[in-house]
Write a protein that holds these residues in place. Structure first.
Motif, PDB file in Angstrom:
ATOM      1  N   GLY A 454       0.872  -1.241  -0.421  1.00 18.42           N
ATOM      2  CA  GLY A 454      -0.117  -0.341   0.405  1.00 18.42           C
ATOM      3  C   GLY A 454       0.669   1.345   0.383  1.00 18.42           C
ATOM      4  N   ARG A 455       1.670   1.247  -0.151  1.00 19.34           N
ATOM      5  CA  ARG A 455       3.092   2.364  -0.169  1.00 19.34           C
ATOM      6  C   ARG A 455       3.654   3.177  -1.861  1.00 19.34           C
ATOM      7  NH1 ARG A 455       6.640   1.813   4.271  1.00 19.34           N
ATOM      8  NH2 ARG A 455       8.342   3.595   3.024  1.00 19.34           N
ATOM      9  N   ASN A 456       3.746   4.451  -2.032  1.00 19.56           N
ATOM     10  CA  ASN A 456       4.623   4.237  -3.070  1.00 19.56           C
ATOM     11  C   ASN A 456       5.543   4.201  -3.428  1.00 19.56           C
ATOM     12  OD1 ASN A 456       6.030   5.565  -5.173  1.00 19.56           O
ATOM     13  ND2 ASN A 456       4.059   7.257  -5.463  1.00 19.56           N
ATOM     14  N   LEU A 457       6.500   3.162  -3.845  1.00 20.99           N
ATOM     15  CA  LEU A 457       8.027   2.829  -3.728  1.00 20.99           C
ATOM     16  C   LEU A 457       8.448   3.156  -5.302  1.00 20.99           C
ATOM     17  CD1 LEU A 457       7.262  -1.171  -2.544  1.00 20.99           C
ATOM     18  CD2 LEU A 457       8.133   1.388  -1.118  1.00 20.99           C
ATOM     19  N   ASP A 458       7.925   3.826  -5.806  1.00 18.82           N
ATOM     20  CA  ASP A 458       8.573   4.896  -6.954  1.00 18.82           C
ATOM     21  C   ASP A 458      10.297   5.335  -6.395  1.00 18.82           C
ATOM     22  OD1 ASP A 458       6.650   4.244  -8.815  1.00 18.82           O
ATOM     23  OD2 ASP A 458       6.675   6.019  -8.692  1.00 18.82           O
ATOM     24  N   GLY A 459      10.212   6.434  -5.672  1.00 20.36           N
ATOM     25  CA  GLY A 459      12.050   6.533  -5.444  1.00 20.36           C
ATOM     26  C   GLY A 459      12.435   5.056  -5.000  1.00 20.36           C
ATOM     27  N   LEU A 460      12.143   4.533  -4.155  1.00 21.69           N
ATOM     28  CA  LEU A 460      13.133   3.548  -3.685  1.00 21.69           C
ATOM     29  C   LEU A 460      13.521   2.536  -4.820  1.00 21.69           C
ATOM     30  CD1 LEU A 460      12.109   0.878  -0.738  1.00 21.69           C
ATOM     31  CD2 LEU A 460      13.335  -0.024  -2.674  1.00 21.69           C
ATOM     32  N   PHE A 461      12.714   1.857  -5.552  1.00 16.61           N
ATOM     33  CA  PHE A 461      13.115   1.293  -6.763  1.00 16.61           C
ATOM     34  C   PHE A 461      13.633   2.213  -7.657  1.00 16.61           C
ATOM     35  CE2 PHE A 461       9.182  -1.324  -5.939  1.00 16.61           C
ATOM     36  CZ  PHE A 461      10.441  -2.144  -5.505  1.00 16.61           C
ATOM     37  N   ARG A 462      13.381   3.363  -8.058  1.00 21.99           N
ATOM     38  CA  ARG A 462      14.617   4.203  -9.126  1.00 21.99           C
ATOM     39  C   ARG A 462      16.013   4.897  -8.448  1.00 21.99           C
ATOM     40  NH1 ARG A 462      13.071   9.633  -8.447  1.00 21.99           N
ATOM     41  NH2 ARG A 462      10.506   9.191  -9.019  1.00 21.99           N
ATOM     42  N   THR A 463      15.411   4.653  -7.408  1.00 20.06           N
ATOM     43  CA  THR A 463      17.213   5.014  -7.318  1.00 20.06           C
ATOM     44  C   THR A 463      18.010   4.052  -6.708  1.00 20.06           C
ATOM     45  OG1 THR A 463      16.431   6.467  -5.259  1.00 20.06           O
ATOM     46  CG2 THR A 463      18.791   5.841  -4.229  1.00 20.06           C
ATOM     47  N   TRP A 464      17.641   2.624  -6.190  1.00 19.23           N
ATOM     48  CA  TRP A 464      18.117   1.676  -6.315  1.00 19.23           C
ATOM     49  C   TRP A 464      18.288   0.234  -7.280  1.00 19.23           C
ATOM     50  CZ3 TRP A 464      22.207   0.233  -2.468  1.00 19.23           C
ATOM     51  CH2 TRP A 464      21.853   0.541  -1.338  1.00 19.23           C
ATOM     52  N   LEU A 465      17.224   0.572  -8.006  1.00 24.21           N
ATOM     53  CA  LEU A 465      16.921  -0.605  -9.696  1.00 24.21           C
ATOM     54  C   LEU A 465      17.730   0.080 -10.577  1.00 24.21           C
ATOM     55  CD1 LEU A 465      13.800  -2.205  -9.665  1.00 24.21           C
ATOM     56  CD2 LEU A 465      16.128  -2.907  -9.846  1.00 24.21           C
ATOM     57  N   PHE A 466      17.303   1.809 -10.374  1.00 21.31           N
ATOM     58  CA  PHE A 466      17.448   1.798 -11.811  1.00 21.31           C
ATOM     59  C   PHE A 466      18.382   3.229 -11.803  1.00 21.31           C
ATOM     60  CE2 PHE A 466      13.342   0.485 -12.519  1.00 21.31           C
ATOM     61  CZ  PHE A 466      13.416  -0.891 -13.200  1.00 21.31           C
ATOM     62  N   THR A 467      19.006   3.795 -10.912  1.00 20.00           N
ATOM     63  CA  THR A 467      19.736   4.874 -10.993  1.00 20.00           C
ATOM     64  C   THR A 467      21.097   4.168 -11.462  1.00 20.00           C
ATOM     65  OG1 THR A 467      18.662   6.281  -9.552  1.00 20.00           O
ATOM     66  CG2 THR A 467      20.766   7.254 -10.139  1.00 20.00           C
ATOM     67  N   LYS A 468      22.047   4.870 -11.878  1.00 22.28           N
ATOM     68  CA  LYS A 468      23.884   4.655 -12.380  1.00 22.28           C
ATOM     69  C   LYS A 468      24.371   4.737 -11.208  1.00 22.28           C
ATOM     70  CE  LYS A 468      23.870   4.940 -17.155  1.00 22.28           C
ATOM     71  NZ  LYS A 468      23.996   6.476 -18.055  1.00 22.28           N
ATOM     72  N   GLY A 469      25.389   4.638 -10.796  1.00 25.82           N
ATOM     73  CA  GLY A 469      26.484   4.640  -9.480  1.00 25.82           C
ATOM     74  C   GLY A 469      25.984   4.531  -8.047  1.00 25.82           C
ATOM     75  N   LYS A 470      26.468   5.001  -6.963  1.00 26.49           N
ATOM     76  CA  LYS A 470      26.528   4.329  -5.959  1.00 26.49           C
ATOM     77  C   LYS A 470      25.295   5.635  -5.774  1.00 26.49           C
ATOM     78  CE  LYS A 470      28.400   3.792  -1.381  1.00 26.49           C
ATOM     79  NZ  LYS A 470      29.502   3.888  -0.279  1.00 26.49           N
ATOM     80  N   PRO A 471      24.159   4.666  -5.021  1.00 24.69           N
ATOM     81  CA  PRO A 471      23.136   5.775  -4.362  1.00 24.69           C
ATOM     82  C   PRO A 471      23.047   6.086  -2.749  1.00 24.69           C
ATOM     83  CG  PRO A 471      22.539   3.172  -4.586  1.00 24.69           C
ATOM     84  CD  PRO A 471      24.323   3.835  -4.626  1.00 24.69           C
ATOM     85  N   ASP A 472      22.823   7.461  -2.445  1.00 24.48           N
ATOM     86  CA  ASP A 472      23.517   8.498  -1.864  1.00 24.48           C
ATOM     87  C   ASP A 472      23.017   7.634  -0.063  1.00 24.48           C
ATOM     88  OD1 ASP A 472      24.857  10.437  -3.255  1.00 24.48           O
ATOM     89  OD2 ASP A 472      22.793  11.562  -3.933  1.00 24.48           O
ATOM     90  N   ARG A 473      22.042   7.499  -0.111  1.00 28.30           N
ATOM     91  CA  ARG A 473      21.766   7.445   1.804  1.00 28.30           C
ATOM     92  C   ARG A 473      21.643   5.686   1.591  1.00 28.30           C
ATOM     93  NH1 ARG A 473      17.022   5.935   1.593  1.00 28.30           N
ATOM     94  NH2 ARG A 473      16.542   5.452  -0.441  1.00 28.30           N
ATOM     95  N   ALA A 474      21.724   4.890   2.638  1.00 24.76           N
ATOM     96  CA  ALA A 474      21.914   3.334   2.838  1.00 24.76           C
ATOM     97  C   ALA A 474      20.439   3.443   3.402  1.00 24.76           C
ATOM     98  CB  ALA A 474      23.161   3.242   3.723  1.00 24.76           C
TER      99      ALA A 474
END
Ligand code: TRP
Ligand code: ZN
Length: 474
Positions: A454-474
């Motif tokens: 029941g959550r919007n997880l766009d940001g999580l998947f965008r960051t961890w699945l699709f964004t090049k390079g090391k994601p910012d926050r752990a």
């Protein structure tokens, strides 16, 4: 289209064919049928349309069943094969391809009538004697022989039929099925299989599924195997070697068959002993074990360098450790039962199998998943781990790299932290059970995760699945 309309359409098509067949000669029927403007027969596509492996798989038909009869002599490395494919046309077909590389083809028939064929790279192009109506079932028989050789993949590794000092290590991911049988070789096409494998007495031939029987004749032994649940071609094996064999049925009724090279037996024994408990533990997390058979093939094949989650019976190039056993076992749910729709989504296989290792460790006295995550996150931005995002590896050369395995597992850990353990496990279980014996996509998974949480997880998947390079926050 409603189900009832579909059924009605199918029925009338069958009646039409019967009428044609009984009233006009065959060739004339084909001519008449081809004449209608809406009914133009076309060639099946040479590939399934996967940009990572454009020629893998074929268009225009689905293989329902493979019957593979093979004879292999490890001394001469000669393979004699007959493949009988039961297929269904998915378009009106003038001709179609099978994937096959190397090997000499001596004959092809369609519905027991000799068919024209030619070779074109990895395509075996078959022209049946008559046009195949859309929806029609047909049977293709290919007789072939030769010295099968592995293919070299874009990442430099070898797969397919890999000869060993006592037989062959047969692993088809991502494109080696075509080195030993004519296939519709993309994971979108799943089929049941029967194997009849003949090898010199003293050698064992191990395929997928349940052993139906072993017979001997003269100097040879013939093994019959049946893989009932649908399987992608790359997960088929027919591994040959000198093996110690162990067979038993689990309390849950799963038929276990382990084949172990004697040189690996001492190291393999304590690990293989854990197979039933590993499968039970995974069933608790992912839902019921999806197949009626299980086991392992532990070969001695030092040149290979990897293990493969061959369906029901993972194939190891040497005695595995527990982590690897957990990994290949988890693939039975993630990768084998739930198959890829396109290779780009490979993290759905490798990220999940790797996360299963982390969870196993966490629940069996080892490092927590958080600790595994932290150790990876500590790697500097220039590390190979961050070379590309797991949701977009960029090509077939990057299927089996750290960004897919380790960062793929990190995606799941981030998801778990965001939604909590209870919902996370529900997502994994629902994924495995709703797509059992079928296919999944990355979009399908992220949508399921949002639905279940029941959550919007766009940001999580965008960051961890699709964004090049090391994601910012752990
Ligand atoms: N899918 C296998 C696993 O993770 C690994 C694998 C299969 C592989 N084929 C490969 C790795 C080719 C490198 C190259 O268990
Ligand atoms: Zn794996």
């Amino acid at each position: 289209m409603t189900p009832s309309r579909k059924r009605a359409a199918g029925r009338s098509a069958v009646l039409r064919r019967e009428a044609v067949v009984t009233t006009v000669p065959f060739a004339l029927a084909a001519l008449l049928a081809a004449a209608g403007p809406a009914a133009a027969a076309t060639a099946g596509a040479p590939g399934a349309g996967d940009p990572y492996f454009p020629l893998e798989g074929n268009g225009g038909y689905h293989v329902v069943h493979y019957g593979l009869t093979l004879r292999y002599d490890p001394k001469t490395r000669h393979l004699d094969g007959r493949a009988v494919l039961t297929a269904r046309a998915t378009q009106r077909l003038s001709r179609f391809d099978l994937d096959l590389t190397g090997m000499k083809v001596s004959g092809v028939s369609v519905d027991h009538v000799k068919a024209a064929f030619r070779r074109d790279g990895q395509e075996l192009v078959v022209t049946p004697p008559t046009v195949l109506r859309d929806g029609r079932d047909f049977r293709v028989t290919v007789t072939y022989d030769g010295t099968p050789k592995p293919v070299t993949d874009p990442d430099g590794s070898q797969d397919g039929w890999i000869p060993t000092d006592d037989g062959a290590f047969v692993a088809g991911e991502p494109q080696g099925a075509m080195t030993w049988f004519p296939a519709n070789g993309h994971p979108t096409d799943k089929s049941s299989y029967d194997f009849t494998l003949t090898v010199p007495k003293g050698r064992t031939a191990v395929a997928n599924g349940v052993l139906l029987g072993r017979t001997t004749s003269g100097g040879t032994a013939t093994y019959r195997w049946r893989q009932s649940e649908p399987m992608a071609a790359y997960l088929a094996t027919a591994t040959v070697g000198t093996f110690e064999v162990e067979q038993y049925t689990t309390r849950g009724g799963v038929r276990v068959y382990n084949a172990v090279d004697p040189r690996e037996a001492a190291a393999a024994a304590p690990v293989l002993k854990k197979l039933p408990s590993v499968l039970d533990w995974e069933s608790g997390l992912f839902g019921p074990y999806p197949f009626r058979a299980a086991g392992a093939i532990v070969d001695h094949a030092p040149s290979v360098g990897y293990a493969l989650e061959t369906q029901t019976r993972p194939l190891y190039d040497s005695a595995p450790d527990v982590s690897t056993l957990v990994h290949e076992s988890a693939h039975q749910w993630f990768g084998d039962s739930v198959s890829l729709t396109r290779w780009k989504d490979i993290w759905l296989n490798e990220g999940f199998a790797t996360y299963a290792e982390w969870l196993y460790s966490e629940q069996h006295g080892g490092d927590s998943a958080q600790k595994s995550f932290d150790a990876l996150y500590a790697r500097p931005a220039g590390d190979a781990l961050w070379a590309y995002p797991p949701g977009d590896p960029g090509g077939g050369a990057h299927l089996f790299g750290a960004p897919v395995y380790a960062r793929g597992a990190m995606v799941l850990h981030e998801l778990r932290k965001a939604v909590g353990d209870r919902i996370f496990h529900r997502i994994l279980r629902t994924w495995a059970t709703t797509h059992r014996d079928g296919h999944g996509t990355t979009d399908g998974f992220t949508a399921l995760a949002e639905r279940e949480s029941g959550r919007n997880l766009d940001g999580l998947f965008r960051t961890w699945l699709f964004t090049k390079g090391k994601p910012d926050r752990a």
